[in-house]
Design an enzyme around this catalytic site. Structure first.
Site, PDB file in Angstrom:
ATOM      1  N   GLY A  88       0.980  -1.176   0.144  1.00  0.00           N
ATOM      2  CA  GLY A  88      -0.084  -0.060   0.040  1.00  0.00           C
ATOM      3  C   GLY A  88       0.732   1.298  -0.156  1.00  0.00           C
ATOM      4  O   GLY A  88       1.971   1.059   0.619  1.00  0.00           O
ATOM      5  N   GLN A 128       3.210   9.857   1.128  1.00  0.00           N
ATOM      6  CA  GLN A 128       4.601   9.070   1.449  1.00  0.00           C
ATOM      7  C   GLN A 128       5.297   9.267   0.133  1.00  0.00           C
ATOM      8  O   GLN A 128       6.660   9.086   0.328  1.00  0.00           O
ATOM      9  CB  GLN A 128       4.102   7.442   1.349  1.00  0.00           C
ATOM     10  CG  GLN A 128       3.535   7.182   2.638  1.00  0.00           C
ATOM     11  CD  GLN A 128       3.287   5.602   2.886  1.00  0.00           C
ATOM     12  OE1 GLN A 128       2.372   5.180   2.402  1.00  0.00           O
ATOM     13  NE2 GLN A 128       4.451   4.876   3.331  1.00  0.00           N
ATOM     14  N   CYS A 167       6.229  -0.220   7.293  1.00  0.00           N
ATOM     15  CA  CYS A 167       5.762   0.876   6.475  1.00  0.00           C
ATOM     16  C   CYS A 167       6.925   1.056   5.662  1.00  0.00           C
ATOM     17  O   CYS A 167       8.209   1.283   6.149  1.00  0.00           O
ATOM     18  CB  CYS A 167       5.476   2.159   7.447  1.00  0.00           C
ATOM     19  SG  CYS A 167       4.768   3.298   6.591  1.00  0.00           S
ATOM     20  N   LEU A 168       6.740   1.353   4.473  1.00  0.00           N
ATOM     21  CA  LEU A 168       7.798   1.997   3.367  1.00  0.00           C
ATOM     22  C   LEU A 168       8.472   3.315   3.994  1.00  0.00           C
ATOM     23  O   LEU A 168       9.544   3.454   3.681  1.00  0.00           O
ATOM     24  CB  LEU A 168       7.040   2.113   2.147  1.00  0.00           C
ATOM     25  CG  LEU A 168       6.820   0.947   1.389  1.00  0.00           C
ATOM     26  CD1 LEU A 168       5.858   1.088   0.032  1.00  0.00           C
ATOM     27  CD2 LEU A 168       7.879  -0.180   1.234  1.00  0.00           C
ATOM     28  N   HIS A 228      -4.346   1.227   7.435  1.00  0.00           N
ATOM     29  CA  HIS A 228      -2.883   1.828   7.533  1.00  0.00           C
ATOM     30  C   HIS A 228      -2.891   2.979   6.694  1.00  0.00           C
ATOM     31  O   HIS A 228      -2.362   4.085   6.993  1.00  0.00           O
ATOM     32  CB  HIS A 228      -1.871   0.830   7.085  1.00  0.00           C
ATOM     33  CG  HIS A 228      -0.657   1.272   7.234  1.00  0.00           C
ATOM     34  ND1 HIS A 228       0.486   0.801   8.251  1.00  0.00           N
ATOM     35  CD2 HIS A 228       0.270   1.885   6.368  1.00  0.00           C
ATOM     36  CE1 HIS A 228       1.413   1.310   8.071  1.00  0.00           C
ATOM     37  NE2 HIS A 228       1.636   1.897   6.872  1.00  0.00           N
ATOM     38  N   GLU A 229      -3.289   2.922   5.527  1.00  0.00           N
ATOM     39  CA  GLU A 229      -3.287   4.004   4.324  1.00  0.00           C
ATOM     40  C   GLU A 229      -4.017   5.149   4.770  1.00  0.00           C
ATOM     41  O   GLU A 229      -3.522   6.377   4.524  1.00  0.00           O
ATOM     42  CB  GLU A 229      -3.472   3.468   3.019  1.00  0.00           C
ATOM     43  CG  GLU A 229      -2.296   2.329   2.623  1.00  0.00           C
ATOM     44  CD  GLU A 229      -1.098   2.710   2.794  1.00  0.00           C
ATOM     45  OE1 GLU A 229      -0.462   3.829   2.527  1.00  0.00           O
ATOM     46  OE2 GLU A 229      -0.400   1.574   2.897  1.00  0.00           O
ATOM     47  N   HIS A 240      -2.370   7.300   7.178  1.00  0.00           N
ATOM     48  CA  HIS A 240      -1.393   8.306   6.447  1.00  0.00           C
ATOM     49  C   HIS A 240      -2.116   9.676   6.135  1.00  0.00           C
ATOM     50  O   HIS A 240      -1.356  10.394   6.199  1.00  0.00           O
ATOM     51  CB  HIS A 240      -0.947   7.389   5.371  1.00  0.00           C
ATOM     52  CG  HIS A 240       0.564   6.675   5.830  1.00  0.00           C
ATOM     53  ND1 HIS A 240       1.733   7.039   6.233  1.00  0.00           N
ATOM     54  CD2 HIS A 240       0.901   5.413   5.404  1.00  0.00           C
ATOM     55  CE1 HIS A 240       2.529   6.108   6.559  1.00  0.00           C
ATOM     56  NE2 HIS A 240       1.914   5.056   5.758  1.00  0.00           N
TER      57      HIS A 240
END
Length: 163
Positions: free
Chosen positions: A46, A51, A90-91, A132-133, A136
């Site tokens: 995701g 991000q 997480c990226l 999660h997204e 963000h």
């Protein structure tokens, strides 16, 4: 499309609330394509626009199941049900995981790339990815809500450790 640089914590853009998308045009389509390419290149499941430094309410998710790539603009969680506790990474926070409590099932409402209504019902891992997204988009990182945060061990490179 293009691979974008993923913003890393503690960049302040990750703590801001993203703005609603009002224009559905080629620029948005390019953004969605770039986000998907960037997510796949980074081997993520995701990615939210903040991000990559863009404060727009846009996410892409692909957990590798039958749903494939899901693009959602102005996503909202309209229903939550049940509970699950599981690991997340997480990226934007490489090398760190955490155990996060999430709803087991969510119903998502938003718009597709052309501004048409889109509803997705998700359970388990897909539900976790959506939550999660969306966090963000609201300036929330998984480390803010994790019950436990821990470093992940790097996978050994064959031959480097005698294996």
């Amino acid at each position: 499309m293009a691979i974008r640089i993923i913003v890393k914590d503690p960049d302040p853009v990750l703590r801001e609330r993203a703005k609603e998308v009002t224009k559905f045009n080629a620029s948005l389509h390019r953004l969605l394509g770039n986000m998907a390419d960037t997510m796949y290149e980074a081997e993520g499941v995701g990615l939210a626009a903040p991000q990559i430094g863009i404060l727009k309410r846009v996410i892409v998710v692909d957990i590798g199941d039958e749903h494939g790539l899901i693009e959602m603009v102005n996503p909202e969680i309209v229903e939550r049900e049940g509970e699950q506790l599981g690991p997340e990474g997480c990226l934007s926070i490489p090398g760190i995981n955490g155990d996060v409590k999430r709803a087991f099932r969510v119903k998502m409402a938003g718009l597709d790339r052309d501004g048409q209504p889109l509803t997705v019902e998700a359970e388990d891992y897909l539900a976790r990815a959506f939550q999660h997204e969306v966090d963000h988009l609201n300036g929330v990182l998984f480390t803010d809500i994790a019950e436990r945060v821990y470093e992940i061990q790097a996978k050994p490179v064959p031959g480097e450790d005698g294996a």
